[in-house]
Enzyme design. Sequence first.
Site, PDB file in Angstrom:
ATOM      1  N   TYR A 134      51.488  43.302  49.643  1.00 20.98           N
ATOM      2  CA  TYR A 134      52.392  43.383  51.142  1.00 20.98           C
ATOM      3  C   TYR A 134      53.706  44.017  50.757  1.00 20.98           C
ATOM      4  CZ  TYR A 134      49.003  39.341  52.064  1.00 20.98           C
ATOM      5  OH  TYR A 134      47.743  38.548  52.454  1.00 20.98           O
TER       6      TYR A 134
ATOM      7  N   ARG B  44      49.160  32.854  56.078  1.00 21.81           N
ATOM      8  CA  ARG B  44      48.972  32.400  55.336  1.00 21.81           C
ATOM      9  C   ARG B  44      49.885  34.255  54.691  1.00 21.81           C
ATOM     10  NH1 ARG B  44      47.056  31.787  49.889  1.00 21.81           N
ATOM     11  NH2 ARG B  44      46.118  33.191  48.849  1.00 21.81           N
TER      12      ARG B  44
ATOM     13  N   ARG C  18      45.673  28.380  51.575  1.00 19.41           N
ATOM     14  CA  ARG C  18      44.750  28.571  52.752  1.00 19.41           C
ATOM     15  C   ARG C  18      43.906  27.643  53.363  1.00 19.41           C
ATOM     16  NH1 ARG C  18      44.105  30.352  47.060  1.00 19.41           N
ATOM     17  NH2 ARG C  18      44.239  32.894  46.912  1.00 19.41           N
TER      18      ARG C  18
ATOM     19  N   HIS D 216      44.293  31.914  58.614  1.00 20.66           N
ATOM     20  CA  HIS D 216      44.486  32.809  57.283  1.00 20.66           C
ATOM     21  C   HIS D 216      45.221  33.530  57.961  1.00 20.66           C
ATOM     22  CE1 HIS D 216      43.126  33.252  53.577  1.00 20.66           C
ATOM     23  NE2 HIS D 216      43.610  35.024  54.261  1.00 20.66           N
TER      24      HIS D 216
ATOM     25  N   HIS E 293      47.705  34.225  44.297  1.00 18.65           N
ATOM     26  CA  HIS E 293      47.347  35.669  44.042  1.00 18.65           C
ATOM     27  C   HIS E 293      46.406  35.886  42.284  1.00 18.65           C
ATOM     28  CE1 HIS E 293      48.873  37.568  47.647  1.00 18.65           C
ATOM     29  NE2 HIS E 293      47.906  36.919  47.882  1.00 18.65           N
TER      30      HIS E 293
ATOM     31  N   LYS F  73      41.259  28.386  44.794  1.00 18.28           N
ATOM     32  CA  LYS F  73      39.551  29.668  44.070  1.00 18.28           C
ATOM     33  C   LYS F  73      39.697  29.437  42.737  1.00 18.28           C
ATOM     34  CE  LYS F  73      39.286  32.799  48.222  1.00 18.28           C
ATOM     35  NZ  LYS F  73      39.714  34.209  47.920  1.00 18.28           N
TER      36      LYS F  73
END
Length: 368
Positions: free
Chosen positions: A349, A317, A207, A314, A340, A234
């Site tokens: 994906y 990514r 990110r 982004h 994730h 995150k």
Amino acid sequence: MNSLSLLEELASADYLAHLQQELSRKHLLDEHRNLNLSNSSEQEFLELFFSMNLFKEGKPLSPHTMKAYRSDAKTLLIFLMDHSLSFRDIGFPEVKAYNRFITDTYAAKSAIRKLEFFRRLLDFGYETQFYQSHLSTWITKPASKKGHYSKSKQAEKNRTPLRELSQADAERILSFFPQIVKSKRNQEQLKTRNLLIGYLLYTTGLRASELLSLNWGSFRYSRQGHVFVDVIGKGNKERTVPIREEVKRLLFDYRESIHEPTELDPSDQSPLFFALYNREAVGQEKKRLTYAALYKIVKEAVELAGRNTHVSPHWFRHTFVTMMLEHDVPLAVVKDWAGHADISTTNMYLERVNQDKMHAHLDKVQLF
């Protein structure tokens, strides 16, 4: 104190420690040493809510999360002011009215985040007896459509990715990262830096915030001599991502160009990317590269490459995740590399990748 300035003042652990000492003095603890805000002021309620939520394990949340908190708090405060309401006035009608305002005004993802902020505030109020009713029960969040596809009907029909590059487009854009440098001062250093930024975005799936927070000490050797980068993602979750050999060479080229040591040193907490223009000044502190500067680099490279002007950092990514899955890297491995939180995100994906391979599988079967 203006309510909108609370987040700034609450940005230090010193303030939280001081606030904790004030609880007894302000008689905000009941006989069981629990918070009781039934008779507190709105100011005290907000201060405690922000302080309890802005610090996890004694550490402040990331600047990105702090920014989101401020945005969500501002939205709620403006709504209350526009309707001449105070926090004490919030009840069932006000919850439903704000819920409808948010879902009518914002896209699903933003609406969910803002309503989650509202829910947490109401729950905190109920748990501390500021509110006598469990008001968050009446919040209804919009459905979230996961994945990275366009919301337009035509795009859904064609299943066209919204924020993803083909390998050819990604590599073409990367080739223009050095070419956007116009300044003659530190020209070679800036070109090398920009190219490294592009390669890291493309080959690691980081990110933007993760890339910008990298230090020289984030990189290390494995026992086999491979280079890895330790990333804080995150929620302050740590993960490790492998670095390709060509990126490793570019990393060391960049360090040489800025006259910095190339030996990997886990204790070195200096920023990997920083403003180069004033670094010659004696004692000049390295100023970490900002998102605005990174965004400008990508946008200018995209413009020179003549590609989709909506491309942002982004997009690389999304491209990385898709390419890994297209080359049969295991789903769980890609999930870990991308950071994730849930494998279902990575699986979105994979579903699209598998759909693209349908004809390849069908053509293997002799039907006629």
